[in-house]
Enzyme design. Structure first.
Site, PDB file in Angstrom:
ATOM      1  N   GLU A 146      22.737  38.645  63.988  1.00  0.00           N
ATOM      2  CA  GLU A 146      21.543  37.910  63.591  1.00  0.00           C
ATOM      3  C   GLU A 146      21.635  37.259  62.212  1.00  0.00           C
ATOM      4  OE1 GLU A 146      17.943  39.981  65.936  1.00  0.00           O
ATOM      5  OE2 GLU A 146      18.542  41.054  64.136  1.00  0.00           O
ATOM      6  N   VAL A 147      22.676  36.486  61.996  1.00  0.00           N
ATOM      7  CA  VAL A 147      22.779  35.790  60.712  1.00  0.00           C
ATOM      8  C   VAL A 147      21.972  34.490  60.803  1.00  0.00           C
ATOM      9  CG1 VAL A 147      24.326  34.836  58.991  1.00  0.00           C
ATOM     10  CG2 VAL A 147      25.068  36.755  60.425  1.00  0.00           C
TER      11      VAL A 147
END
Lengths: 531, 564
Positions: free
Chosen positions: A326-327
């Protein structure tokens, strides 16, 4: 009318089972092979005389810390309720000792992915024998033994004759706890480790830090928790806390895999590590907020090297979990220096390449420290070049069907861990353990070699809505469904049978002081909180 | 509300804050936004839950509130809760004496044990608040009595130097005011106890604010019930609806019919003895909480059958009894003899003016299978309308209970099936489908109603479902003013299929708090962000007081729960 009836008779087929069950017979998770020797019968266990002892020829013996501690634990679990003046059993040939035979030495090491957990337990006329390749298998066998012991109406402890040959289906059977979104007191973690051992889980995945807080007290960078914990004095894990967890886990045959998730999920790192996070921009000016770790600075990699040096030394397991999920690219995109860097590197507009650039260097650093690593699936999805022995942790339920992801990961030659269907923090009304139970981790298109690369899975209890007030009932016995799926044979999937055993197991857990919630209507002989 | 606005300009140095505007007038910093869908929520969402401004933790929000920046200090060693001059209650009022001690503990209990770092009073600039004087104004304070539907829970609280004054007509209002006062007192970083000068005028919006606990599907130990009563008082709930028996088990130990629990309880241990029941009633009374027991008939009675022969209808398979049993057998005189005696006992054991008689979900299959019941239907001219048979039964039960001078509450089916009801019957609406329409019908027919349909808290889901419960407006149904007045309140229901002592408290609290505020506070208290902040603080306070309420969202409390 479509109104849901308030009595809502769920699964009437199970209604009959919603009563207390004759204990002793059921084992959770179900052993691989269970045979009943001819001439059934039981032997009684006299608490005062009963002992655990080492069999002749065992490679380990008195002084083996792991087993001595386990003997003590299990004796108490079995007989704590016995009154000291308990009479000798009125019938049959008593069994006064369980002989333990371990083939290979080693009592002081840590369990690993390759540890042998198989064991054989035979309960015959007057003789109880538990044999295992390694102490880790002996631990599993002791748990099984403890679940087989029952108590009759007169209070006599007994065990039915049986022969069990048992081994895990998957070597990695994990449980994730999240101590960043809410702090969990040490006691809650230790109690969870106890219940993990009852369920034959063998990996504690410690998602120790994340955006909301940084409770890990670093020796190298003490400012991280000083500035990043919810409260630097009370909501932290000291070095000795961490050691306690690791040793407590080891004594139960449980590995502790720490996760230090980067480059996203790191907001709490920022206050204690100036310059580490990317400053986000609003137009030409810094907005005052921060994004993921800043991947373009050398100082970042110096910091990461030092931190992981420490973490590698503190956590003995071969594997570290490096996160990588989840960057969010918005902040990177807003930052002019990052944009320049992107141009210099020829990444164009593809920020995944920047993410890969960071991960790549991180993996190199961790490799150089002699550690293996587990990463969340995005690292694989984004095409980061990783070492062939990397373990990919599949967690996304919807983007693509998780079984397809399992096929892709294993086809690419990587080992895979499954968590997608086992996010136990996602609660719903009713018996949702059944859905978790019915998952078949190998049900994807792929060669036998691919299937072999599935090393197991993890039940995840993320902390958005969970702290010590509701952790135990939310986790148990629901995580038990995952435990059996990962330990027992693939053919063990009958829901009604599982219901009966799990309901019984849950009552056993209550008897052991675990705040495990009910599966459905009914009662246990021992209720939580007494009467 | 108008009153507050008009006075605003006149008061020097005082904020004048109508309750609904608290959020805008006193916010320090931006209100926390919160979202549960975003994977990586912004940092503002996990601010510590330590309210520096006392109004940040009031729950449920008082009807009218004015607060000042001026702070007073309380010295635990000197501060006292006392009976004020002119109060009709005195030291002989055990109920208030107990409450004084309890609230003193809630306010100072934690800190007396860690005196380290405490500065002597006087080192601070704040003037001292030395007393809270409680004045009961009606001639009979009601210290020995039980709370009832018409009890006054209104109170007026003034916190000024040197003494605070809490005025209430009856002790019940004083209990609510003590809770509010204790919520105003907060501890600063140095361990000093402070309270802002404040004036509060408060009263409940609805008279019936209940929690339903189900002790049949799972047994709940006494301790769980008592802890829940504590939490109810923290949230100004005033009715424990004790769904004490049902199909699955009969834990109520009857004096006249001990066989019911001997045979019908899960085990010899899974029972409530008369002493247990009295303990619950008295513990509740001391907290201004009514105990309304539910003995649900004629359905939901499988467990009764074990200890009372011939009470249930034998079901038939063709010509033969099948061996299984259905609802209470409505055609036998013995049934009514039993019920007469049984409800006589219940009427005297439970002091509340109301008994809940259930009447929901009657399954007609068994009645239909039984030849004697069919014969009876013919005799009575009911045709094949078994709702008429149900009404016939209910009617007789209502008459029995009326004869003991008790009022009764019934589930909505009894109304839906057109049983003849006394005009003072209370109808509880529970079916979720179109409950507004049902409220409309019930009140349109002139009956009093209680709403439970949107508040089945046993239906859990992922995320902050308290918002759903909070956003319900009970009076949002078509009807006249007169009809609206007939809705006397609501209940949060925690049915027991999946709940026992292991998960009761965290599953109920603070989710039920959302219902608590909806039923107590003014209709226009609906701001979710403001509620989030107060609820988060309120939850931390419940933890501090020993109630293991689960977290609302990411964050922490200064004093975490110790676990069980």
């Amino acid at each position: 009318m479509a109104a849901a009836g308030r009595a809502l008779r769920l699964l009437p087929l199970l209604a009959a089972a919603a009563v207390v069950l004759e204990p002793a017979a059921a084992v959770w998770p179900q052993p691989q092979v269970e045979g009943y020797p001819p001439g059934r019968g039981r032997c009684s266990l006299p608490p005062r005389r009963f002992r655990f002892a080492y069999a002749a020829g065992s490679a380990v013996g008195p002084g083996c810390a792991v087993l001595e501690a386990a003997f003590q634990r299990y004796w108490a679990l079995l007989f704590a309720a016995a009154r000291p003046t308990e009479n000798e059993p009125p019938w049959g040939m008593p069994c006064t000792q369980l002989l333990v035979f371990v083939a290979t030495p080693g009592c002081d090491g840590f369990p690993s992915l390759d540890s042998k957990e198989s064991y054989k337990l035979s309960v015959l006329e007057g003789s109880l024998l538990l044999s295992a390749d390694a102490v880790w298998g002996a631990l599993r066998g002791l748990e099984t033994f403890s679940q087989l012991v029952g108590r009759d109406e007169n209070g006599t402890y007994y065990i039915n004759k049986t022969e069990i040959v048992d081994f895990p289906r998957f070597p990695h059977r994990g449980l994730l706890l999240d101590t960043s979104r809410h702090y969990l007191p040490l006691r809650a973690i230790l109690e969870t480790l106890d219940v993990m051992a009852y369920n034959k889980f063998n990996v504690f995945h410690w998602h120790i830090v994340d955006d909301p807080s940084f409770p890990y007290e670093s020796l190298t960078f003490p400012e991280l928790s000083k500035q990043g914990a919810f409260n630097a004095m009370t909501h932290v894990y000291t070095a000795s806390d961490v050691q306690t967890v690791i040793e407590y886990a080891r004594l139960r045959g449980i590995r502790v895999i720490a996760e230090f998730d980067t480059p996203g999920h790191t907001l709490s790192w920022g206050p204690g590590a100036p310059g580490l996070l990317t400053p986000c921009y609003l137009g030409k000016d810094p907005s005052g907020t921060y994004g993921p770790i800043n991947p373009i600075l050398n100082s970042t990699y110096q910091f990461v090297t030092s931190l992981f040096q420490e973490v590698s030394a503190v956590f003995p397991d071969f594997f570290l979990h490096l996160g990588g999920d989840e960057v969010d690219f918005t902040c990177w995109k807003s930052n002019p220096k990052i944009r320049v860097f992107m141009k210099e590197m020829g990444f164009g507009e593809d920020y995944k390449k920047l993410e890969s650039f960071y991960i790549q260097r991180l993996l190199d650093i961790v490799s150089s420290l002699g550690k293996g690593y587990i990463v969340w699936q995005e690292v694989f999805d984004n095409g980061v070049k990783v070492r062939p022995d990397t373990i990919i942790h599949v967690w996304k339920e919807n983007s693509i069907p998780y079984m397809e992801e399992m096929a892709n990961v294993t086809k690419a030659g990587y080992r895979a861990l499954l968590s997608a269907p086992w996010y136990l923090n996602r609660i719903s009304y009713g018996q949702d353990w059944m859905a978790a139970y019915q998952v078949e981790p190998l049900k994807f298109e792929g060669s036998p070699e691919q299937k072999d690369r599935v090393i197991g899975g993890e039940a995840c209890m993320w902390g958005e809505y969970v702290d010590v007030t509701n952790l135990a009932p939310r986790l148990w016995p629901r995580a038990g469904a995952v435990a059996e799926r990962l330990w027992s044979n693939a053919t063990v999937r009958d829901l009604q049978d599982a219901y009966v055993r799990l309901a019984d197991f849950r009552c056993k857990l209550l008897g052991r002081g675990v705040q495990a919630q009910p599966l459905y209507i009914g009662y246990c002989e021992n209720e939580f909180g007494g009467f | 509300m108008g009153r507050a606005m008009g006075l605003a300009g006149l008061l020097l140095g005082l904020f004048l804050v109508p309750a609904v505007l608290v959020s805008t007038s006193l916010r320090h910093g931006a209100p926390r936004s919160e979202s549960e869908s975003a994977p990586a929520p912004g940092p503002a969402e996990w601010e510590p839950a330590s309210g520096a401004v006392p109004e940040d933790s009031l729950w449920p929000l008082p009807q009218w509130l004015r607060t000042s920046r001026r702070q007073l200090q309380l010295a635990p060693g000197r501060f006292q809760l006392v009976h004020g001059a002119g109060s009709s209650a005195g030291p002989a009022c055990g109920l208030l004496q107990d409450a004084f001690r309890r609230y003193y503990e809630y306010m100072f209990g934690q800190s007396r044990r860690r005196k380290r770092g405490r500065r002597p009073v006087g080192a601070r600039a704040e003037p001292e608040l030395s007393q809270l004087q409680v004045v009961i104004e009606s001639r009979d304070p009601g210290c020995q009595s039980y709370p009832h539907l018409a009890s006054s829970e209104a109170y007026h609280l003034t916190v000024t130097e040197p003494v605070a004054i809490l005025k209430a007509d009856e002790v019940w209002g004083a209990l609510r005011g003590l809770e509010t006062f204790s919520q105003l007192v907060h501890e600063d970083d140095y361990g000093s106890f402070l309270v802002n000068e404040t004036e509060i005028d408060d009263f409940p919006r609805f008279a019936h604010r209940g929690i339903l606990l189900d002790t049949s599907r799972h047994y709940l130990p006494l301790k769980s019930i008592l802890t829940n009563l504590d939490a109810m008082a923290f949230n100004k709930f005033n009715v424990l609806h004790w769904h004490i028996v049902d199909d699955q088990s009969f834990p109520y130990q009857s004096i006249y019919f001990p066989e019911l629990s001997d045979k019908g309880a899960y085990s010899y241990n899974h029972i409530y003895t008369p002493t247990d029941v009295h303990l619950v009633i008295e513990y509740a009374r001391l907290r201004g909480i009514r105990v309304v027991p539910e003995f649900d008939t004629p359905g939901h009675t499988q467990s009764w059958g074990k200890g009372q022969k011939d009470l249930l209808t034998p079901c038939y398979n063709g010509e033969q009894p099948s061996g299984s049993f259905g609802p209470v057998n409505p055609i036998l005189n013995t049934t009514y003899d039993f019920m007469t005696k049984f409800f006589k006992e219940i009427s005297s054991v439970f002091p509340d003016a109301y008994i809940h008689l259930g009447g929901d979900e009657v399954n007609f299959d068994c009645w239909k299978s039984n030849p004697e019941v069919k014969e009876f239907m013919k005799q009575q001219g009911f045709g094949i309308d078994y709702a008429k048979l149900e009404s016939y039964y209910i009617q007789k039960i209502l008459d029995i209970v009326s004869s003991y001078n008790k009022g009764y509450i019934v589930w909505q089916e009894v109304f839906d099936n057109k049983a003849q009801l006394k005009p003072d019957t209370v109808v509880q609406v529970w079916m979720e489908n179109n409950y507004a329409h049902e409220l409309s019908s019930v009140t349109g027919a002139g009956f009093t109603a209680i709403l439970a349909a949107p508040w089945y808290l046993d239906y859990i889901s992922y995320g902050q479902d308290w918002k759903k419960y909070y956003s319900i407006e009970p009076l949002d149904f078509p009807g006249s003013e007169k009809q609206k007045k007939l809705l006397i309140g609501g209940e949060a229901c925690l049915w027991g299929e999946f709940v026992d002592a292991t998960n009761l408290t965290p599953r109920l609290w603070p989710r039920a708090s959302a219902v608590g505020e909806r039923l107590w506070s003014s209709r226009n208290v609906t701001n979710l962000q403001d509620a989030y902040k107060r609820l988060t603080n309120h939850r931390c306070r419940m933890l501090r007081r020993g109630v293991a309420a689960e977290p609302v969202f990411v964050g922490y409390c200064p004093h975490e729960a110790r676990g069980q």
